[in-house]
Design a protein around this motif. Sequence first.
Motif, PDB file in Angstrom:
ATOM      1  N   VAL A 393      40.467  46.114  36.625  1.00 37.51           N
ATOM      2  CA  VAL A 393      38.993  45.277  37.303  1.00 37.51           C
ATOM      3  C   VAL A 393      39.845  44.155  38.105  1.00 37.51           C
ATOM      4  CG1 VAL A 393      37.399  44.279  37.127  1.00 37.51           C
ATOM      5  CG2 VAL A 393      37.858  47.006  35.822  1.00 37.51           C
ATOM      6  N   ILE A 394      40.714  43.226  37.313  1.00 41.14           N
ATOM      7  CA  ILE A 394      40.863  41.815  37.863  1.00 41.14           C
ATOM      8  C   ILE A 394      41.955  42.170  40.066  1.00 41.14           C
ATOM      9  CG2 ILE A 394      42.715  40.437  37.998  1.00 41.14           C
ATOM     10  CD1 ILE A 394      42.158  40.042  34.913  1.00 41.14           C
ATOM     11  N   GLN A 395      42.320  43.580  39.562  1.00 46.44           N
ATOM     12  CA  GLN A 395      43.285  43.638  41.517  1.00 46.44           C
ATOM     13  C   GLN A 395      41.796  43.981  42.256  1.00 46.44           C
ATOM     14  OE1 GLN A 395      45.264  47.151  40.164  1.00 46.44           O
ATOM     15  NE2 GLN A 395      46.957  45.852  39.349  1.00 46.44           N
ATOM     16  N   LEU A 396      40.866  44.981  41.971  1.00 41.88           N
ATOM     17  CA  LEU A 396      40.095  45.230  42.784  1.00 41.88           C
ATOM     18  C   LEU A 396      39.056  44.400  42.568  1.00 41.88           C
ATOM     19  CD1 LEU A 396      38.577  49.268  39.899  1.00 41.88           C
ATOM     20  CD2 LEU A 396      39.799  48.856  42.229  1.00 41.88           C
ATOM     21  N   ASN A 397      38.893  43.550  41.864  1.00 48.17           N
ATOM     22  CA  ASN A 397      37.760  42.425  42.494  1.00 48.17           C
ATOM     23  C   ASN A 397      39.017  40.998  42.752  1.00 48.17           C
ATOM     24  OD1 ASN A 397      36.245  42.680  40.400  1.00 48.17           O
ATOM     25  ND2 ASN A 397      36.671  41.341  39.138  1.00 48.17           N
ATOM     26  N   GLU A 398      39.618  40.936  43.145  1.00 48.51           N
ATOM     27  CA  GLU A 398      40.668  40.799  44.244  1.00 48.51           C
ATOM     28  C   GLU A 398      41.027  40.923  45.682  1.00 48.51           C
ATOM     29  OE1 GLU A 398      43.774  38.523  40.857  1.00 48.51           O
ATOM     30  OE2 GLU A 398      44.225  39.969  42.875  1.00 48.51           O
ATOM     31  N   LEU A 399      40.759  42.317  45.856  1.00 55.05           N
ATOM     32  CA  LEU A 399      40.157  43.085  46.892  1.00 55.05           C
ATOM     33  C   LEU A 399      38.650  42.792  47.754  1.00 55.05           C
ATOM     34  CD1 LEU A 399      41.664  46.905  46.345  1.00 55.05           C
ATOM     35  CD2 LEU A 399      42.816  44.686  47.558  1.00 55.05           C
TER      36      LEU A 399
END
Lengths: 620, 189
Positions: A393-399
């Motif tokens: 989720v963190i990675q997605l949010n960073e996208l």
Amino acid sequence: MTISSSFDNEKPEHNPEPVTIDTFSLLEEVSSPQLVQTGFNPALSRIPTPQTVSVPLDLQVDCVPQWKPRRIPLKCIGLTLPDGMEFVPEQQPKLETSDGVQLKKISPPSPKAAGDSGEQKQKPTRIRPPADALSLQDRLFYLLQPPLESWLAGQELIMPFEPFSYQYEGIAWLFSSQAALLADEMGLGKTMQTITAVRLLLRSGQVRRILLVCPKPLIPNWQREFRTWAEELPVVTVEGNGSRRRMLWQMPGVPILIANYELVTRDLSEMPEDDQPRFDLVVLDEAQRIKNRDSNTAKVARAISRRRSWALTGTPIENRPEELGALFEFMEVVPPRGCPDMRQLSRLADRYILRRTKDLVMKDMPPRIDRDADLPLTDAQTAAYRIAEKEGVIQLNELGDSISVRHVFELVLRLKQICNYDPLTGESAKLERLAADMEEIAASGGKAILFSQWTKTIDWLEPRLKQFNPLVYHGGVPVKKREPILQKFKEDPDAHILLMSYGTGAVGLNLQFAGYVFLFDRWWNPAIEDQAINRAHRIGVRNPVIVTRFISTSTIEERIDRVLREKRELFEAVLGDGDGDGNRSLSLNASEIFGLFDLKARSQDGSRSIGPKCEEQDAA
Amino acid sequence: MSESGQDNQLRLGFLETIEIDGRGRIGGLLVTNHSGRPLEFQCTTPVRPNRTQEILFGESLKPWLLGELIGGTLLNRVSIKPGVVITSDPLLLELRNHTAIPVALAEDEGGADAHQTDSATFSTDTEPNSDDRPVRVGNSLLRFHSGHQADAQSLKSRQHLIPDSADLKEPLERVREALAETVRTVFSR
């Protein structure tokens, strides 16, 4: 009038001179007492001697009234029915086919028996003319056909089993349909109904050349079913190298050709227009394969020269209701590129789709018992899951706004795999539960089918279920080896579980001897899950089928399950009353996949939700 | 059975008429193979006798109209001649007086009562002899014209060509439906 008379023999007494007598005065005097003696009296007293003379009868009647009934003019309207295909003469009933299938000729129930039992005589199934048959001759052709029951029973058509009444209806419906989508729920015998309708069409001379297109793995299934239900029909499968296939496509006198979608697409798209084969009937099995109307398969299927178009599928709507439009276009009931709206789709469905569910028609069929196994993850799984979810989720949010459905999808897959088992430790709550259930099933001599989305999971499970002699059936297994695997599963009493992938095992297989179905993980689409379950829960099943869905609690699987349940309602709506939101998909679409997580991008005033903005894409 | 083709085949003719409101009566003849598969169908245009014919024919009007006129016309018209003509209307037995093909009345198992009722309405010329035993063919009973009882014997000799399960009244229903369809499609325009 005066009469002169002289009598030589008699002398006059008083008046010897001849006299002239007035006859009327004489008659008056004769009757009077003062009769004048004239010598006439002796002539009167003499007995006359009549003489007969033959006169020819005049047969010509000049004036007799006569009346002859006017012939009432009477014209006739006639219909000569076409000659049907000559079948082999009736022979002594064979005891077995080469498959060992016991055959019997259908005989009608004896009237006495029916009367004794007090049962009502079953209403015969009549073939009705289709709504689009306009000419009187066409309509009479159908009306004059015998009821299916007597047709199948009274002629040299050997049926291995008596069809159910709903199957008779389906056969009659197909027989009279130029365009038809048989969408019976899986397991109700679409194959048998199609084969029998084809048989009757050939018998009545309505068709002479038929092409049946199906997925490659189902060709042996169709071959077997043809041998069972119509052993007299010559069936040729299109296979082999290019020149052999060209020869098969052009070979005359073959009533039924079976080919897989890939070969049909390849061969017919390469074939010159003049060489293109023509068919009286084209049947597409698993017709959802042409749901994308721009695909080569769909284009080639639509281009085949044919008079009748039938489509078979248990899931006419896999994703969007519009997929029906592609099938209707193949059936030529909507114009090319036609996109009927929901109301039109519903109306077309009423006319061209025949769909029955097991609940409706197989009231005597053992039930399918669904149960959800809500399983908490093991500790190792929970830890792995939390880490993966948090990092993901963190990675997605960073996208941020560059996020795509593919990014989310990858996270979903990773989490789902952890729900199956922890890749590090191999711990699996589902496996523990499965093993426990299988102990019981194997002890009672039962058999189970397990479905998973991943071949990797199946391969992981196989060694861990060794005690149940698992068999593996997925896309990685060569086609030639698949049939023996199914045969072994059927015949080997020690083989208790068949591990299958949804992609390979969900369609066209008859595994009704398995009483248990495990959905180890969830497919994206409830229709595919149903297809999988119905490998076991279909006609011929003798015992209830217990379906266990493994759902890992507090995970993404629970959220997917909730969305899939909502999807089912749409499926029923389109094929039922046809009301609903036409843009919704049965599979998870991009919005729904994003909705599985609460994704937010950082912004100047805190955070905001992120997700797809325009076109929604199907995930599966 | 020269008329009906080969000796090992028995074509069956099924003859029925229906009344159309105000337009008279139409008849249909369906010729099938021994197991009921249709081979040929002919039907007439509506026919209605005029007043003179009604008076002059009297009671014999209906047998003449149905048997001779409609039945005879249809039988002449079909190109595939049946070996036996089957009907459910006793009046149509009159056809037998105008053709060499046997004409039979299909009855139910308990059809004797119904037959008695019907027989009261048709002329004695066409009345089957109540002493004559019907012939069982398939699962139906066939009764023949009283003046042509040899027909029963003739059919018995070919009875084996018809399956035991054959319902000889069922095709008559098909003829009635086809006639109704014809009326709907053609004559009601």
